[in-house]
Design an enzyme around this catalytic site. Sequence first.
Site, PDB file in Angstrom:
ATOM      1  N   CYS A 116      46.688  18.365  24.587  1.00 55.06           N
ATOM      2  CA  CYS A 116      46.869  18.827  25.962  1.00 55.06           C
ATOM      3  C   CYS A 116      46.538  20.313  26.037  1.00 55.06           C
ATOM      4  O   CYS A 116      46.319  20.969  25.007  1.00 55.06           O
ATOM      5  CB  CYS A 116      48.300  18.563  26.431  1.00 55.06           C
TER       6      CYS A 116
ATOM      7  N   ASP B  97       8.924   8.245  40.261  1.00 54.45           N
ATOM      8  CA  ASP B  97       7.533   8.279  39.833  1.00 54.45           C
ATOM      9  C   ASP B  97       7.013   6.842  39.880  1.00 54.45           C
ATOM     10  O   ASP B  97       7.792   5.886  39.858  1.00 54.45           O
ATOM     11  CB  ASP B  97       7.451   8.848  38.411  1.00 54.45           C
TER      12      ASP B  97
END
Length: 709
Positions: free
Chosen positions: A23, A405
């Site tokens: 933590c 593309d």
Amino acid sequence: MTARCEVCQVHAESTFRIEGMDCHEEVAILERTLKRLAGIEALDADVMGQRLRVKHDAAVLTPGRIAEAVARTGMRAWLEHETAVQPASTTRTRAWLVGLAAIALAAGLAARLAPAAGARVGWIFFAIAVVLAGIHPVRRAWVSITSRVLDINVLMVVAVAGAVALGEWSEAASVVFLFALAQLLETRAMERARGAIRSLMDLAPAEALVRQNGTEVVMAVDDVRVGDVIVVRPGEKIPLDGRVRAGDSHVNESPVTGESLPVEKSPGSEVFAGTINGRGALEVDVTRLGRDSTIARVVHLVERAQAHRAPSQTFVDRFARVYTPAVLVLAALVAVAGPLAFGGSYSGWIYRALVLLVISCPCALVISTPVSIVSALAAAARKGVLIKGGARLEQLAAVRCIAFDKTGTLTHGRLRVVDVASTNGVAPPEVLRLAASLEARSEHPIGRAIVGRAIDDRLVLAGSDGFQALPGRGAEGVVGADRVVVGNHRLFEERGLCSPRAHAQLEAMTANGCSTVMVARGNETVGLIGVADEPRASARAVIEMLREQGVEHVVLLTGDHDAAARALASGLGITEYRASLLPEDKVTAVQELKQRYGALAMVGDGVNDAPALASADVGIAMGVAGTDAALETADVALMADELPKIPFAIRLSRAAARNIRMNIAFSLLLKGAFLIMAFAGVATLWMAVVADMGASLIVIANALRLLRE
């Protein structure tokens, strides 16, 4: 005093694995401890990956001294490339202590229900529960205090000590037991989230069957060198990246690329570590070491992506830095000023202040974002989609426009013959046969497409003599007894071979999006052949899925001519396209689309479209398995050439964004509600512990749902 020249510093960066860093409180302890060391330049902690990157002066500070300093905090550090010495299972010891504390707590509660004599000794059982469950929190609290950091362990120990001082033994035992249990569950939940990444590396076997001097030897993967020959039996996992030397088989590449169907492999084919061989045996020339294999690079890139902080995570961290001290000040005011301002006993207001202390830890809030991001990254990697960090994940979730593309993305990038027309009565098969007989000598993609169609149609090709390639125009030669010319319109205009009928056929084919090849025999045009790039079967369905997911604009960007772009766009349901674009034109188009529509993703092959991919908010490169450059540079890398991975990535990113918002909102609302309840005297210590640690477990469990997305 030892003088040291600042210019002669030896700048180094060491990456450590940190056991026990679960933590942001542990991060604060490490920072306070390590910054006291001479030679420390910068620290960068990754809680989810349990990794600490330390920039230091190697002439003053060694990695060994850094590891020793970490050990003084109660955590354990070792260099990432080293093998950790496995300690005794601290988690198992904690589980035993929590279990015994639960028995003592239950005995104490049972004694309170007994006659007066039993009730008087009940506090002894509660005291035992406090000691057993409090061993780990007290040890961590001491480390925090000596590091001058106020974390949840310190706050919890103060709260429990306060409850004992007020004579609330049952409350103290309940609080410390619930806290220890919640921490144990949280540690295991975090391990599960981390294991989602580590499990990717387990895909590749640890040993390989190597052929040496005519014999087969089992060796550790780390001992195999580039150029060695490995043998992969049917049904086995391929241990290393390589190229097939001998054998034919089908290989299941889904563990690496997410490709749903087995891929045929024959001599010359590339194979990847972690994929599963089919029914045939393969001999493979090793092309990459184990640590450089595609799967190892995937794991490395996903782990590195965990450390790339998302904007929401930065906001949460800034909020937490303000929130905790503010609530601590509020708790002090409640304890001191509460009785003076509102009346009541000091003990009652002190109790409320203790509840506020428990609520002041923002652990659930801080952990809400990184766990969601790691779960999403792991879920994507399992499907062959690499997303480069939390920032890219959030940007992908915000995309409302996608530019594609054409060649190799929406199409397969391979030409095929789609039309054959006659101009003077010569049958179309004969037109195709003449062209294929000449193009059999050519290496041009259009020539190969013509020959391939002729072979598929089972035409008998004639030999050709005097073949001559005409760069940029076509080719000519003698087929049978006739001189044959195959080429573009420009060549036929130069040779004076065009006719009105040929012009009409040419315009019709071009309008349909074909690249047209003209065929002449002798001095007369006999026909035309239309070739086109083959669209992917899934392209139209993928575009529809993207629109269903809220992608409002889909645009085609291509260097192909207008007719071909228009035909493909029309066939796939794309309403906007731009044709005849050079690479720099695609960059300009991407920038214009971003200004018009907002967040934009560009999808390409990762090589030819690199400038446009870099200009987009999110660049998505397809089919990058084994392609180091594309793996490194793309924001999102699709290991396989599968268009459906794109809507999957969009859906996953939006699910992760929703998950993060839900976790943050839930944590903030819960904290706010308990602040009000604590001030009103409604909340108890054990309720605060359940709310605080329960919230952490809930947000982790909510984030882990993304692994099943």
